[in-house]
Every structure is written in structure tokens, then in C-alpha cells.
Motif scaffolding. Sequence first.
Motif, PDB file in Angstrom:
ATOM      1  N   GLY A  81       0.789  -1.226   0.000  1.00  0.00           N
ATOM      2  CA  GLY A  81       0.000   0.000   0.000  1.00  0.00           C
ATOM      3  C   GLY A  81       0.817   1.269   0.000  1.00  0.00           C
ATOM      4  N   TYR A  82       2.150   1.143   0.015  1.00  0.00           N
ATOM      5  CA  TYR A  82       2.990   2.341   0.065  1.00  0.00           C
ATOM      6  C   TYR A  82       3.512   2.752  -1.316  1.00  0.00           C
ATOM      7  N   THR A  83       3.227   1.930  -2.325  1.00  0.00           N
ATOM      8  CA  THR A  83       3.510   2.302  -3.714  1.00  0.00           C
ATOM      9  C   THR A  83       2.238   2.061  -4.516  1.00  0.00           C
ATOM     10  N   LEU A  84       1.687   3.140  -5.056  1.00  0.00           N
ATOM     11  CA  LEU A  84       0.450   3.077  -5.822  1.00  0.00           C
ATOM     12  C   LEU A  84       0.700   3.655  -7.210  1.00  0.00           C
ATOM     13  N   GLY A  85      -0.267   3.477  -8.097  1.00  0.00           N
ATOM     14  CA  GLY A  85      -0.139   4.025  -9.444  1.00  0.00           C
ATOM     15  C   GLY A  85      -1.435   4.663  -9.907  1.00  0.00           C
ATOM     16  N   MET A  86      -1.338   5.853 -10.495  1.00  0.00           N
ATOM     17  CA  MET A  86      -2.476   6.481 -11.150  1.00  0.00           C
ATOM     18  C   MET A  86      -2.329   6.161 -12.636  1.00  0.00           C
ATOM     19  N   VAL A  87      -3.235   5.331 -13.132  1.00  0.00           N
ATOM     20  CA  VAL A  87      -3.074   4.747 -14.461  1.00  0.00           C
ATOM     21  C   VAL A  87      -4.211   5.179 -15.374  1.00  0.00           C
ATOM     22  N   VAL A  88      -3.885   5.571 -16.608  1.00  0.00           N
ATOM     23  CA  VAL A  88      -4.921   5.935 -17.584  1.00  0.00           C
ATOM     24  C   VAL A  88      -5.461   4.667 -18.240  1.00  0.00           C
ATOM     25  N   ALA A  89      -6.696   4.739 -18.706  1.00  0.00           N
ATOM     26  CA  ALA A  89      -7.393   3.560 -19.220  1.00  0.00           C
ATOM     27  C   ALA A  89      -6.626   2.848 -20.320  1.00  0.00           C
ATOM     28  N   PRO A 112      -6.985  -3.440  -8.400  1.00  0.00           N
ATOM     29  CA  PRO A 112      -7.784  -2.215  -8.528  1.00  0.00           C
ATOM     30  C   PRO A 112      -8.108  -1.610  -7.165  1.00  0.00           C
ATOM     31  N   ILE A 113      -8.079  -0.288  -7.090  1.00  0.00           N
ATOM     32  CA  ILE A 113      -8.472   0.417  -5.870  1.00  0.00           C
ATOM     33  C   ILE A 113      -9.706   1.268  -6.137  1.00  0.00           C
ATOM     34  N   GLN A 242     -16.137   8.333 -22.432  1.00  0.00           N
ATOM     35  CA  GLN A 242     -15.385   9.133 -21.459  1.00  0.00           C
ATOM     36  C   GLN A 242     -14.235   8.304 -20.892  1.00  0.00           C
ATOM     37  N   PRO A 243     -13.049   8.411 -21.469  1.00  0.00           N
ATOM     38  CA  PRO A 243     -11.894   7.688 -20.922  1.00  0.00           C
ATOM     39  C   PRO A 243     -11.691   8.017 -19.444  1.00  0.00           C
ATOM     40  N   TRP A 244     -11.078   7.077 -18.741  1.00  0.00           N
ATOM     41  CA  TRP A 244     -10.966   7.202 -17.299  1.00  0.00           C
ATOM     42  C   TRP A 244      -9.513   7.035 -16.861  1.00  0.00           C
ATOM     43  N   PHE A 245      -9.255   7.400 -15.622  1.00  0.00           N
ATOM     44  CA  PHE A 245      -7.994   7.040 -14.989  1.00  0.00           C
ATOM     45  C   PHE A 245      -8.294   6.556 -13.576  1.00  0.00           C
ATOM     46  N   ALA A 246      -7.423   5.688 -13.080  1.00  0.00           N
ATOM     47  CA  ALA A 246      -7.748   4.953 -11.859  1.00  0.00           C
ATOM     48  C   ALA A 246      -6.523   4.741 -10.988  1.00  0.00           C
ATOM     49  N   LEU A 247      -6.793   4.481  -9.728  1.00  0.00           N
ATOM     50  CA  LEU A 247      -5.743   4.201  -8.760  1.00  0.00           C
ATOM     51  C   LEU A 247      -5.597   2.685  -8.620  1.00  0.00           C
ATOM     52  N   MET A 248      -4.351   2.210  -8.779  1.00  0.00           N
ATOM     53  CA  MET A 248      -4.066   0.786  -8.732  1.00  0.00           C
ATOM     54  C   MET A 248      -2.932   0.515  -7.746  1.00  0.00           C
ATOM     55  N   ALA A 249      -2.830  -0.750  -7.339  1.00  0.00           N
ATOM     56  CA  ALA A 249      -1.753  -1.187  -6.452  1.00  0.00           C
ATOM     57  C   ALA A 249      -1.213  -2.508  -6.964  1.00  0.00           C
ATOM     58  N   PRO A 250      -0.074  -2.950  -6.469  1.00  0.00           N
ATOM     59  CA  PRO A 250       0.419  -4.277  -6.855  1.00  0.00           C
ATOM     60  C   PRO A 250      -0.538  -5.363  -6.348  1.00  0.00           C
ATOM     61  N   ALA A 251      -0.680  -6.427  -7.094  1.00  0.00           N
ATOM     62  CA  ALA A 251      -1.505  -7.552  -6.643  1.00  0.00           C
ATOM     63  C   ALA A 251      -0.956  -8.078  -5.320  1.00  0.00           C
ATOM     64  N   VAL A 286     -15.372  10.131  -9.792  1.00  0.00           N
ATOM     65  CA  VAL A 286     -16.139   8.883  -9.694  1.00  0.00           C
ATOM     66  C   VAL A 286     -16.033   8.299  -8.286  1.00  0.00           C
ATOM     67  N   GLY A 287     -14.867   7.727  -7.947  1.00  0.00           N
ATOM     68  CA  GLY A 287     -14.711   7.120  -6.625  1.00  0.00           C
ATOM     69  C   GLY A 287     -15.384   5.766  -6.515  1.00  0.00           C
ATOM     70  N   SER A 288     -15.065   4.851  -7.437  1.00  0.00           N
ATOM     71  CA  SER A 288     -15.700   3.531  -7.452  1.00  0.00           C
ATOM     72  C   SER A 288     -15.099   2.598  -6.405  1.00  0.00           C
ATOM     73  N   THR A 289     -15.732   1.456  -6.233  1.00  0.00           N
ATOM     74  CA  THR A 289     -15.163   0.387  -5.402  1.00  0.00           C
ATOM     75  C   THR A 289     -14.138  -0.383  -6.236  1.00  0.00           C
ATOM     76  N   PRO A 290     -13.264  -1.167  -5.578  1.00  0.00           N
ATOM     77  CA  PRO A 290     -12.326  -2.005  -6.335  1.00  0.00           C
ATOM     78  C   PRO A 290     -13.044  -2.965  -7.290  1.00  0.00           C
ATOM     79  N   ALA A 291     -14.166  -3.519  -6.842  1.00  0.00           N
ATOM     80  CA  ALA A 291     -14.911  -4.462  -7.690  1.00  0.00           C
ATOM     81  C   ALA A 291     -15.477  -3.768  -8.921  1.00  0.00           C
ATOM     82  N   GLU A 292     -15.957  -2.548  -8.751  1.00  0.00           N
ATOM     83  CA  GLU A 292     -16.502  -1.795  -9.888  1.00  0.00           C
ATOM     84  C   GLU A 292     -15.401  -1.446 -10.890  1.00  0.00           C
ATOM     85  N   LEU A 293     -14.211  -1.091 -10.385  1.00  0.00           N
ATOM     86  CA  LEU A 293     -13.093  -0.806 -11.275  1.00  0.00           C
ATOM     87  C   LEU A 293     -12.661  -2.066 -12.014  1.00  0.00           C
TER      88      LEU A 293
END
Length: 315
Positions: A81-89, A112-113, A242-251, A286-293
Motif C-alpha cells: 500500500g505504500y507504492t500506488l499508481g495512477m493509471v490511464v485507461a 484495482p483500488i 469518457q476515458p478514465w484514470f484509476a488508482l491501482m496497487a500491486p496484486a 467517480v470514486g468507485s469500489t475495487p470491484a466496480e473498477l
Amino acid sequence: MLKKLLLLAALFASFPALAAYPDHPVRIMVSNPAGGPVDVFLRVLATRLSQTWNQSVVVENRPGASGIILGNALVKAAPDGYTLGMVVASSLTVVPFAVDNPPFDVQKDLQPISLVARTPFIFVVPKDSPIKTWQDFVAASKQRDLTIGSFSIGTAFHLVWEQTARAAGVKAVYAPSPSSGKTLGDLIGGQLDIALDAPSSAKGMIDAGRLRAIATTSPTRFPGLPDTPTLDESGLKGYSSQPWFALMAPAGTPAAVVDKIQKTVADLLKDPAMKAQMQIYGMTPVGSTPAELAETIKNDLRDMGPLVKELGIKL
């Protein structure tokens, strides 16, 4: 029995660490270069996260290779949780089909976060263009060869254009460009008939009267351009993109940490001041759940795969 006790002990031992998250600085990598809309917004979000968590949140730019550089760094990071990524679609949904032997699996190697925001694109023409509406563009494309300018092959802009063109039954020569500035400069200079751009890039020239927006790809009118109709209003019924961007983490990042990050981000995205700041850059929070992302990624992979293969895109 001993094995079960040891497992329970390990589980309970992890609770204090999860409850204390974050107890040292958090790093959020972004595939966009410094100064762009996503980078600027992320730095605002990072500041708010720092204030909320009372812990430093650092933004690190990892541009290049269509997001692969960021993806590689993210999947190799510790899943804590200390390294995250903001990733474009497009980094998640185009690269798997446009790269031979992708270095990581989007659905297996990343956690997905939250889907953070979506952004509409806009079709713009020079102020003195005979094309006044989307219908004018469609009609003109059937009478002569038109040229549309936007970002590089394989980007969200390119794919949105290809999807829109197919939905509308129009054709135009696609002119890829490395930057919005060059595209809009070529448009004003007469080398292009029309361009597809982001509100954050084009709005200044629209407000200055050098360009005219004829349609947005959003499902409803973009607040920053209230007089510009959507494609749906312009005759392309039911269509939006509408392209999106999202917050992700390592599996493998602990579920409790993922949940805490998601809820914090979702709460911040509801803040009126944050929403107003995002609208400046043409973004809809947006602010979706991990499952929605995860479902969004799954659906986009399903839709993008055939299109990328049809177009023969190779990155």
C-alpha cells in the motif's frame, strides 16, 4: 492445530499495522508527464491525502512506453500500500493487445483500488471553419477527404475517434501528433479540418475565440462548455465515450489497506472544492469500489481487444 494457531496469530498481529496505515510516506506514480491535467490533479489529491492521513504522499512521474514503464514499476513494488499508481485507461486496456508478450498481466498482477475520474473529449474546428456542427462534419466527410488531428496512435484519443467514427459511419484521415499544442497549432494553421482534444487543453483557445467546439463525447453537456452539444444531442443517439484514470496497487496488497485507500479517496472526491477543481480540468469524479473498477477494466478489455486488432495497432 498448531498450524491453525500460528495462522490466527499472524492474522491478529497484522491488525495493528493495517489500522496504523499509513505510518510512513506513500508514493503514487503516474504515467503522465509533469504539468499535464492528470499530473496536476494528482498533486492536488496527494496534498489532500497527506492532510487526511497526516503522512507525506509523494507524486512520481513515470511517463513513456504507453504506460508500460509505470506498470512494470508498480507490479514489482512491495504489495503493502505504500507504492500506488495512477493509471490511464489505455495503459490497461490497449497495451495487452498492442504489445507482443506484455511484461505483466493487467488482471492478475495489479490490484484495482478506485476509478478516480472520467473525462470527456471535444471535437474542435477553427473559428472560421464552414463546419459549424457535428452534422456538418458528417456531411462534409461524405463529400471530400477530411483530416482529423489528435494524439498518438494507440492513445485514448485515437481509440475514441475510431469508436466514434464507426458509430457515426464517418471516415477521415487520422493525423497523430505528440502533443495537444502541435495538433491545435496545425488546426489553426489549416493543416487539419477538425481535432479531438481534452477540455483542459483546448478550452483556452475556445474561450479566446480561436477555436469552436462542435460536440463533446460526454453523456451530458460539459459544465465548462454549456453551449456545446453532446454527440447524443447531435444525432448519434445513445453514444458517449469518457476515458478514465484509476488508482491501482500491486496484486497482493492487503484488502484492509485497499479498502482504507479507496474510502479515503472516495470521500475526498465528494468534497465540493475538489469537484470544482476537477471540473477546471474537464474531469468528472467517480470514486468507485475495487470491484466496480475491476468490472470496468474487464469490459474495456472485451471491447478494445477486437478494435486494436482490427486497426493493427502495435506499440
